[in-house]
Design a protein around this motif. Sequence first.
Motif, PDB file in Angstrom:
ATOM      1  N   ASN A 213      35.865  43.826  35.667  1.00  0.00           N
ATOM      2  CA  ASN A 213      35.893  44.181  37.083  1.00  0.00           C
ATOM      3  C   ASN A 213      37.024  43.402  37.756  1.00  0.00           C
ATOM      4  O   ASN A 213      36.861  42.261  38.171  1.00  0.00           O
ATOM      5  CB  ASN A 213      34.531  43.832  37.699  1.00  0.00           C
ATOM      6  N   LEU A 214      38.186  44.027  37.831  1.00  0.00           N
ATOM      7  CA  LEU A 214      39.381  43.351  38.350  1.00  0.00           C
ATOM      8  C   LEU A 214      39.899  44.109  39.574  1.00  0.00           C
ATOM      9  O   LEU A 214      39.972  45.336  39.558  1.00  0.00           O
ATOM     10  CB  LEU A 214      40.471  43.293  37.274  1.00  0.00           C
ATOM     11  N   THR A 215      40.255  43.344  40.611  1.00  0.00           N
ATOM     12  CA  THR A 215      40.734  43.954  41.850  1.00  0.00           C
ATOM     13  C   THR A 215      42.162  43.468  42.127  1.00  0.00           C
ATOM     14  O   THR A 215      42.710  42.646  41.379  1.00  0.00           O
ATOM     15  CB  THR A 215      39.853  43.517  43.038  1.00  0.00           C
ATOM     16  N   ASP A 216      42.710  43.925  43.254  1.00  0.00           N
ATOM     17  CA  ASP A 216      44.041  43.446  43.663  1.00  0.00           C
ATOM     18  C   ASP A 216      44.054  41.932  43.857  1.00  0.00           C
ATOM     19  O   ASP A 216      45.084  41.284  43.685  1.00  0.00           O
ATOM     20  CB  ASP A 216      44.465  44.119  44.982  1.00  0.00           C
ATOM     21  N   GLN A 217      42.892  41.386  44.215  1.00  0.00           N
ATOM     22  CA  GLN A 217      42.824  39.922  44.406  1.00  0.00           C
ATOM     23  C   GLN A 217      43.190  39.190  43.109  1.00  0.00           C
ATOM     24  O   GLN A 217      43.935  38.214  43.129  1.00  0.00           O
ATOM     25  CB  GLN A 217      41.403  39.517  44.788  1.00  0.00           C
ATOM     26  N   GLU A 218      42.656  39.661  41.986  1.00  0.00           N
ATOM     27  CA  GLU A 218      42.968  39.032  40.699  1.00  0.00           C
ATOM     28  C   GLU A 218      44.449  39.246  40.366  1.00  0.00           C
ATOM     29  O   GLU A 218      45.143  38.330  39.941  1.00  0.00           O
ATOM     30  CB  GLU A 218      42.114  39.627  39.560  1.00  0.00           C
ATOM     31  N   VAL A 219      44.930  40.481  40.602  1.00  0.00           N
ATOM     32  CA  VAL A 219      46.331  40.797  40.291  1.00  0.00           C
ATOM     33  C   VAL A 219      47.246  39.877  41.098  1.00  0.00           C
ATOM     34  O   VAL A 219      48.178  39.250  40.562  1.00  0.00           O
ATOM     35  CB  VAL A 219      46.629  42.292  40.607  1.00  0.00           C
ATOM     36  N   ASN A 220      46.956  39.743  42.397  1.00  0.00           N
ATOM     37  CA  ASN A 220      47.812  38.905  43.253  1.00  0.00           C
ATOM     38  C   ASN A 220      47.746  37.432  42.866  1.00  0.00           C
ATOM     39  O   ASN A 220      48.751  36.717  42.916  1.00  0.00           O
ATOM     40  CB  ASN A 220      47.435  39.085  44.730  1.00  0.00           C
ATOM     41  N   ALA A 221      46.557  36.990  42.462  1.00  0.00           N
ATOM     42  CA  ALA A 221      46.414  35.575  42.080  1.00  0.00           C
ATOM     43  C   ALA A 221      47.260  35.273  40.843  1.00  0.00           C
ATOM     44  O   ALA A 221      47.868  34.196  40.745  1.00  0.00           O
ATOM     45  CB  ALA A 221      44.943  35.254  41.811  1.00  0.00           C
ATOM     46  N   VAL A 222      47.313  36.214  39.908  1.00  0.00           N
ATOM     47  CA  VAL A 222      48.125  36.005  38.701  1.00  0.00           C
ATOM     48  C   VAL A 222      49.613  36.014  39.068  1.00  0.00           C
ATOM     49  O   VAL A 222      50.390  35.153  38.626  1.00  0.00           O
ATOM     50  CB  VAL A 222      47.799  37.072  37.624  1.00  0.00           C
ATOM     51  N   ILE A 223      49.990  36.957  39.933  1.00  0.00           N
ATOM     52  CA  ILE A 223      51.404  37.015  40.353  1.00  0.00           C
ATOM     53  C   ILE A 223      51.801  35.715  41.069  1.00  0.00           C
ATOM     54  O   ILE A 223      52.853  35.128  40.793  1.00  0.00           O
ATOM     55  CB  ILE A 223      51.655  38.254  41.251  1.00  0.00           C
ATOM     56  N   ASP A 224      50.938  35.235  41.945  1.00  0.00           N
ATOM     57  CA  ASP A 224      51.221  33.975  42.665  1.00  0.00           C
ATOM     58  C   ASP A 224      51.411  32.825  41.677  1.00  0.00           C
ATOM     59  O   ASP A 224      52.270  31.963  41.859  1.00  0.00           O
ATOM     60  CB  ASP A 224      50.068  33.602  43.604  1.00  0.00           C
ATOM     61  N   THR A 225      50.598  32.819  40.637  1.00  0.00           N
ATOM     62  CA  THR A 225      50.702  31.742  39.637  1.00  0.00           C
ATOM     63  C   THR A 225      52.047  31.836  38.917  1.00  0.00           C
ATOM     64  O   THR A 225      52.738  30.814  38.736  1.00  0.00           O
ATOM     65  CB  THR A 225      49.548  31.844  38.612  1.00  0.00           C
TER      66      THR A 225
END
Length: 392
Positions: A17-29
């Motif tokens: 269960n992955l949302t844009d929040q997870e995607v953005n957190a990985v990009i930020d990292t």
Amino acid sequence: MNQFRIREKFIPYNLPNLTDQEVNAVIDTLKSSWIAKGPRTVKFEQQFAQFVGAKHAIATNSGTAALHLALLSKGIGSGDEVITTPNTFASTANTIIHVGAKPVFADIDYRTGCIDPSEIEKKITPRTKAIVPVHYSGQVCDLDQIYEIADKYSLFVSEDAAHALGSYYKGKTIGNHTKGTASYSFYATKNLTTGEGGMLVTDDDEIDAKARIWAGQGMSQNAWNRYSKDGKWQYDICEPGFKYNMFDIQAALGLVQLSRMNKMQAKRKKIAEKYQNEFSRIDAVEPPYIPDYTIHSWHLYIIRIVPELLTINRDRFIIELNKRNIGTSVHFIPVTSMSYYQKRYGFKKEDFPNTEKNYERIISLPLYPSLSDEETDYIIDAVRNIVEEYHK
Ligand SMILES: Cc1ncc(COP(=O)(O)O)c(C=O)c1O
């Protein structure tokens, strides 16, 4: 017989269960340039410890690593025996062998699928040093009884909590100020995922200190930040350690997943309650039994078929579900029936009657937050349809 129409689209057994929040957190990292173990891993450890109510949390690159670290940190090794359940994934038992100890298996309580405390006591010898109970599927073991046995014989308890994030025993989260350790998995199918990953939690300062050393190549100090401005380049190797640490891309995912955990759990619970309700009305399947002391994490939803009422066996039931476009799994093929374990320790099926009886009947059905109402109803109808078609 009810009319049943096979849907066109396959329902996978599991989806993260992955949302844009997870995607953005990985990009930020990735943009932060600190992609190995760093501040996000440390923050995830702190928030996870708080979430389950433990003093320490050590983030690892798998649940297997966390299980291995627990035994290593207690100094369990050659000549020791460790009691565990055959109804588990191989890593629970493999890690006992990795530290040089002998895995000793105790049969399950047939009602719950978890290790039976009275069977544990039968397997204790002067060499027994630890117990590794598994909170099977998110069902919890009877911890009071297990810790009573552990106290009586001075044994260490390493709880395999790979399925148990979201589970409670007598009102307390698993890992909450445990007298032993609890090891979680964040593999892609788990209630909280970091792709691959795990966490060891404990209240024991010595286990915490040793586990960090074993997880970080045996380095004498916490050396993850040796490349920062205030970092120190010197280090010693005081154990032949492992490379078991989590890294920040995983932790970025974990932090978001943790913040969404209660919402995701509410969805699992809703689906599971519907399953429980509907399957309890079908005579040839048994829904999971939930003792009073358990709040189930609903990591897995496992039904048992009742072969005495059917003309088909479990394997054929799975094929019938697959024909109806439903993905399934089986948790677990008993470890004691695996060729390595059979060859090395000579186990026979008759040694673990409850585990074998359970194995012949179990099917894990799809259960994840994004499973829709329509899909849930379809799965229930499909099970009902198969039972009607193949009822004796
Ligand atoms: C009961 C149990 N223990 C341990 C593990 C190991 O976890 P990991 O795959 O994160 O190493 C699993 C994995 O699914 C498991 O089901």
